[in-house]
Design a protein around this motif. Structure first.
Motif, mmCIF file in Angstrom:
data_model
loop_
_atom_site.group_PDB
_atom_site.id
_atom_site.type_symbol
_atom_site.label_atom_id
_atom_site.label_comp_id
_atom_site.label_asym_id
_atom_site.label_seq_id
_atom_site.Cartn_x
_atom_site.Cartn_y
_atom_site.Cartn_z
ATOM 1 N N THR A 286 7.369 16.238 21.775
ATOM 2 C CA THR A 286 7.794 15.305 20.726
ATOM 3 C C THR A 286 9.301 15.093 20.761
ATOM 4 O O THR A 286 9.793 13.956 20.761
ATOM 5 N N HIS A 290 11.170 11.579 21.946
ATOM 6 C CA HIS A 290 11.875 10.811 20.928
ATOM 7 C C HIS A 290 13.355 10.636 21.237
ATOM 8 O O HIS A 290 13.899 9.541 21.035
ATOM 9 N N GLU A 293 13.588 7.939 23.841
ATOM 10 C CA GLU A 293 13.345 6.592 23.306
ATOM 11 C C GLU A 293 14.484 6.125 22.410
ATOM 12 O O GLU A 293 14.945 4.979 22.504
ATOM 13 N N HIS A 294 14.942 7.011 21.534
ATOM 14 C CA HIS A 294 16.014 6.639 20.621
ATOM 15 C C HIS A 294 17.302 6.301 21.370
ATOM 16 O O HIS A 294 17.954 5.287 21.080
ATOM 17 N N MET A 316 5.091 6.516 12.974
ATOM 18 C CA MET A 316 6.492 6.127 12.919
ATOM 19 C C MET A 316 7.293 6.983 11.945
ATOM 20 O O MET A 316 8.531 6.959 11.984
ATOM 21 N N TRP A 319 8.587 9.776 14.120
ATOM 22 C CA TRP A 319 9.509 9.102 15.046
ATOM 23 C C TRP A 319 10.845 8.844 14.343
ATOM 24 O O TRP A 319 11.912 9.050 14.922
ATOM 25 N N SER A 322 12.919 12.143 13.803
ATOM 26 C CA SER A 322 13.587 12.638 15.009
ATOM 27 C C SER A 322 14.926 11.972 15.276
ATOM 28 O O SER A 322 15.697 12.443 16.109
ATOM 29 N N GLY A 423 4.699 8.265 20.716
ATOM 30 C CA GLY A 423 5.804 7.555 21.336
ATOM 31 C C GLY A 423 5.344 6.247 21.934
ATOM 32 O O GLY A 423 4.315 5.691 21.535
ATOM 33 N N CYS A 424 6.102 5.771 22.909
ATOM 34 C CA CYS A 424 5.909 4.423 23.438
ATOM 35 C C CYS A 424 5.712 4.416 24.951
ATOM 36 O O CYS A 424 6.299 5.226 25.664
ATOM 37 N N SER A 473 4.831 14.213 26.202
ATOM 38 C CA SER A 473 4.261 14.057 24.860
ATOM 39 C C SER A 473 2.770 13.758 24.869
ATOM 40 O O SER A 473 2.224 13.292 23.871
#
Length: 647
Positions: A286, A290, A293-294, A316, A319, A322, A423-424, A473
């Motif tokens: 996780t 994150h 992605e961030h 979300m 998400w 994080s 996540g994505c 993840s």
């Protein structure tokens, strides 16, 4: 047979400046990893062909606090059996409570405005006191703590206190019905329940004490119930208020070390076709997913302010939380996104606290567009750098609306992934141009592809969204009996050792992506595969339609497209107008055979349309989990649908 509609909307609507690219995390990471930034496709191929090196570099670049160990990735012949950082030790909360002690880390807001903010020092103290209180109740590493919480600072502190002990956090939104809550957290047997007793929505107060009492009767292993906004005694439980839990002198939290793959969260699928799946996610997977992605894709920097309109039941929410690991502040909001007298309430809050990254849904943006709002005329939004959207595909016309009426120089990114991966798979980035209706790129470290029924990678064609390499993840398992088998059957039964996500997608020649919706709701009239999102993109822009839902009903060994609309003006002329718009903007094959007027459209608590439940109700079958719906009464229209007149 599959047909593809080559998007006529594939025009560039935004391009990052050289300065923005040069100051991006993505550029800094490429330099750190000694890889060229451009072409991005090369950087992405490196990230998925050198998995150990890439994810190890992510750990180092993000400054993950903990012991990394000497291995980042241990491959396996079976994709779900790959190991990540097998010798690592870290604590999730320690990685979020970082940075300068006097910086603001969270703002709390509701329909009445911004209530308060907390510094890192203040949040650490509240987490420390809650941690000590949980310890006193016997909570330790591996135990499960459940929250029925609103999106506020107390809820955040409860989550962080739980994770600081190496315990597992799971949560539901207080607007779920008792059955919906029990169907979720009842599966995982929490040791402690932390719950609100009231919440507000659309300027109306809701007391949920009776619902909490009903819920606790089905939670047999509880050692305590912690109430967040009241002293009410929950019968036959050890009830403490939050203030009583935190009545100690702790100042700094201690951090219990965990393995990378120890459990952190249990999240739940929507459960519209059965009991919600309880998906167990890891501490390290996780955190690493994150921060990647961030920082790399959303370009979230220290002291930025991250907002996402979400409740505590949706993916979300973790998400958003994080974002603290990137030393950003969070705007935590609880309530309706719009007020009766103010559609722009969220943007008022964004201006007040200086939101840099605004997360929302296509439905919310559509509401603003239909009201002819022009945010650039009413709000400064000087801090705003990015608008992010998920939950459904963002329509091409919405890209135009954002850049024309909101702000010209922002990164607009529709992102797509899921609860199952916390996540994505595909996202935007600060170095990619934005094309109308398209998601700019594959996320780094994610071996995303679109495969047809032959297993061949295809472009300009709708097919299955897949991931062909492991990623950190991936779920640990599904909670409960037979969880491992259920997990593997869900994502690896169609293609062994390739994650088949269940979305219908298209790769464009720009190396961008278009998401067409869930593959299990794909329409197949005449054997032609059509994504429901293709119809929504047209219908939801038609004046007079408040909401719409599309599904297929069987007819003579084939399928007819059924369109249900919420409108006050459906007659033969209006139905012909709808069909003409769909025919011209999509194709003749997308035109619905039947159009019905309904009172409401079923949505999940998180706002997603529930086509499967509507179709099940229309066929006269039992919808197995109405508790997953925000508005289960909407199904009444669909139960009578085939008896009604249509146009």
């Amino acid at each position: 047979m599959t047909i593809s509609i080559t998007p006529s909307h594939s025009s560039r609507v935004w391009e990052p400046s050289k300065e923005r690219i040069e100051h991006s995390h993505l550029k800094a990471f490429a330099d750190f990893a000694e890889q060229p930034l451009f072409p991005y496709e090369r950087l992405h191929r490196w990230s998925i062909s050198h998995l150990e090196e890439f994810w190890s570099k992510v750990w180092d670049y993000a400054g993950i606090i903990g012991h990394k160990g000497d291995r980042a990735y241990v491959p396996s012949p079976s994709m779900p059996d790959a190991e990540w950082f097998p010798h690592a030790r870290l604590n999730f909360t320690e990685n979020l409570l970082r940075g300068s002690s006097d910086r603001i880390v969270a703002y709390e807001a509701s329909e009445s405005g911004v209530h308060r903010s907390v510094t890192l020092k203040e949040l650490k103290k509240e987490v420390a006191q809650a941690q000590q209180g949980l310890k006193n109740l016997g909570v330790q590493k591996g135990d499960c703590v459940a929250g029925i919480t609103t999106n506020d600072i107390q809820g955040l502190a409860a989550l962080l206190a739980t994770a600081s002990l190496g315990a597992i956090w799971t949560s539901c939104s207080p607007d779920f019905g008792a059955k919906g809550i029990i169907d979720r957290i009842g599966q995982v047997k929490p040791k402690v329940l932390i719950t609100t007793l009231a919440y507000q929505y659309k300027e109306k107060a809701f007391n949920i004490e009776e619902k909490i009492i009903e819920t606790t009767k089905s939670l047999y292993d509880l050692s305590a119930v912690i109430t967040l906004n009241g002293q009410t005694k929950i019968p036959e439980t050890n009830t403490l208020s939050w203030e009583e839990l935190c009545a100690n002198d702790a100042e700094e939290p201690a951090f219990t070390p965990t393995a990378f793959n120890d459990p952190l969260y249990i999240l739940y699928t929507s459960g519209t076709t059965g009991l919600p799946k309880a998906i167990v996610h890891s501490v390290g997977g996780t955190l690493l997913q994150h921060v990647k992605e961030h920082q790399f894709h959303c370009d979230l920097h220290k002291d930025d302010v991250l907002f996402w309109y979400t409740n505590t039941a949706w993916m979300m929410y973790p998400w958003l939380v994080s974002g603290l690991a990137s030393e950003a502040a969070l705007l935590l909001y609880d309530g309706s996104p719009v007020k009766r007298d103010n559609l722009l309430h969220l943007w008022d809050l964004a201006d007040e606290v200086g939101v840099t990254h605004f997360g929302t849904s296509p439905k919310y943006l559509d509401t603003l567009a239909k009201a002819n709002t022009r945010l650039k005329d009413t709000h400064s939004l000087t801090s705003l750098k990015s608008v992010l959207s998920c939950g459904a595909p963002l329509a091409p016309a919405q890209y135009d609306w954002v850049y024309q009426t909101l702000k010209e120089d922002i990164l607009l990114a529709s992102i797509s992934g899921g609860t199952e991966i916390i996540g994505c798979f595909v996202m935007g980035s600060p170095v990619h141009p934005v094309y109308r209706g398209e998601i700019p790129c594959k996320a780094l470290g994610m071996a995303v592809d679109v495969l047809d029924e032959r297993g061949a990678s295809v472009y300009e064609e709708k097919a299955d969204l897949v991931c062909t390499q492991p990623f950190p993840s991936m779920p640990i398992t599904f909670f409960g009996e037979g969880g491992e088998e259920r997990y593997r059957n869900s994502y690896f039964s169609k293609r062994p050792d390739i994650w088949t996500h269940g979305d219908l997608a298209e790769q464009t020649i720009n190396e961008s992506f278009i998401i067409y919706g869930r593959a299990d709701t794909t329409l197949n009239p005449g054997g032609v595969r059509i994504g429901t999102a293709e119809i929504y993109r047209v219908v939801e822009l038609i004046e007079g339609i408040e909401d719409a839902l599309v599904f297929g009903l069987p007819k003579d060994n084939d399928e007819e497209i059924v369109l249900c609309v919420v409108t006050d003006q459906l007659d033969e002329d209006y139905a012909n107008h709808i069909r003409q718009k769909i025919r011209s903007k999509a194709s003749p094959r997308h035109v619905p055979k039947r159009i019905y007027q309904v009172d409401d459209i079923p949505h999940t608590i998180n706002g997603k349309k529930v086509e499967g439940a509507a179709k099940t109700a229309a066929l006269g079958k039992v919808v197995t989990n109405e508790a997953s719906l925000r508005n289960p009464s909407s199904l009444q229209s669909f139960r009578q649908l085939t008896k009604k007149e249509f146009l």
